[in-house]
Scaffold this motif. Structure first.
Motif, PDB file in Angstrom:
ATOM      1  N   ARG A 166      33.239  52.261  47.819  1.00 17.35           N
ATOM      2  CA  ARG A 166      33.788  50.909  47.948  1.00 17.35           C
ATOM      3  C   ARG A 166      32.698  49.898  48.291  1.00 17.35           C
ATOM      4  N   ASP A 287      43.064  49.590  50.421  1.00 19.28           N
ATOM      5  CA  ASP A 287      42.056  50.403  49.742  1.00 19.28           C
ATOM      6  C   ASP A 287      40.801  49.617  49.404  1.00 19.28           C
ATOM      7  N   ASN A 328      38.496  57.502  53.389  1.00 19.71           N
ATOM      8  CA  ASN A 328      39.016  58.212  52.218  1.00 19.71           C
ATOM      9  C   ASN A 328      40.179  59.089  52.678  1.00 19.71           C
TER      10      ASN A 328
END
Length: 352
Positions: A166, A287, A328
């Protein structure tokens, strides 16, 4: 065809050695692992101790431990190609490892299991059909042997190169493995700063990552290096990796590498390692929350029910401005789902 292309096509390459002109010895250990060393002088372990061993380096660059982290793979591929084409001449022993070839082929982080949880012997606990476990065992052995064969007194370096899943407040950061009581290295911190590293995470306990194996077992200066964000092959903007690429190239071609001046990276120590222990584990932020996002004390970061649905477990920020990294929720049961961080000052840690 490049060495990486040959490795990915063949999957098995025979051990071979040969020379590039009168300057470089090449050793192909297997598919994805190649070593270069200067021919003059060739000084292996057990020979006469060099007069100035601190100038001699044994260097490992590993990449592709996660097969979809492509920018470091492309940088190392370019370096190997330039060395083989004799446009780059190495001044030090260097081994370059393209770790997870099969995961590269499918464009995934791994095939069977996360390779970066399989070092320091953890590969022996994997299932018999694991793709990653035998490769991790082989890489461990090659790394140990490479450093053991080095000249007496040579400094040892291992940079395990990654990109993160990310976005991040600090896109370029490293994890400095637990040093078993040793001080952090001032020169290494300056080198990393010159390579564009913006933040350093100081691990304070043993782990099963590749960099910890090299730091602990091989006594190398070793780091897990995150250079940006995951992209498919061919879609990386290599301008984003200029400082890191220059460092990786210049370190192997300079007799005495000097890092360019750069600001001191921000330092963090790990506050919490939050594990996923049950199937219904979930994170309490979106997310797309970037790495290094900070939360107020008491904020719920993650939660899970035990398997009987009787006990509800919450994981909260323990201090103000507690930052998150590597979240995660889909990791395997028993693995780390999130690290949290506390910012510290250089004066808070021993640096020599």
């Amino acid at each position: 065809m490049s060495f990486l292309q040959r490795s990915r096509t063949a999957k098995t390459l025979a051990y071979e050695t040969y020379s590039l002109g009168t300057h470089t010895k090449v050793t192909v250990h297997c598919a994805g692992v190649i070593e270069f060393s200067p021919l003059q002088p060739v000084q292996e372990f057990g020979q006469v101790k060099p007069t100035n061993p601190t100038r001699i380096k044994s260097i490992i660059y590993s990449c592709g431990v996660h097969g979809n982290e492509t920018a470091p793979i492309e940088i190392c591929d370019a370096l190997v190609t330039d060395i083989l084409n004799e446009t780059v001449i190495v001044k030090h022993r260097v081994m370059i490892q393209f770790a997870n070839l099969l995961a590269m082929d499918i464009g995934q982080r791994f095939v069977s299991e996360n390779m970066n949880r399989l070092f320091s012997g953890m590969h022996s606990h994997s299932a018999d059909d694991s793709i990653e476990a035998p490769r991790a065992a082989l890489l461990e052995q090659l790394t140990f042997d490479f450093f053991a064969r080095g000249p007496v007194g040579a400094k040892r370096y291992h940079y395990d190169l990654h990109t993160a899943i990310r976005a991040a407040k600090y896109p370029r950061f490293v994890v400095y493995p637990y040093l078993d009581g040793r001080s952090y290295d001032k020169e290494q911190i300056s080198w990393l700063a010159g390579a564009g590293i913006q933040a350093i995470l100081l691990s304070e306990s043993p782990t099963t990552t590749y960099s910890y194996y090299s730091a602990h077992v091989c006594q190398a200066h070793a780091f897990t290096v995150e250079l940006g964000k995951v992209q498919p092959f061919g879609q990386n903007d290599m301008n984003d990796f200029t400082l890191a690429r220059d460092f990786l190239f210049n370190l192997v071609i300079s007799e005495d590498y000097v890092a360019p001046d750069a600001p001191m990276p921000v330092l963090f120590r790990i506050k919490q390692a939050i594990m996923r222990n049950h199937k219904n584990f979930k994170l309490h932020f979106s997310d797309d929350t970037p790495n290094f996002t900070a939360f107020a004390k008491g904020t719920v970061l993650a939660s899970e029910f035990d398997d009987t649905q009787q006990e509800f477990i919450e994981y909260t920020a323990q201090i103000d401005n507690e930052a998150i990294v590597f979240p995660n929720a889909d990791v395997a049961l028993g693995q780390r789902a999130l690290l949290t961080l506390e910012a510290i000052e250089p004066t808070d840690i021993p640096i020599d």
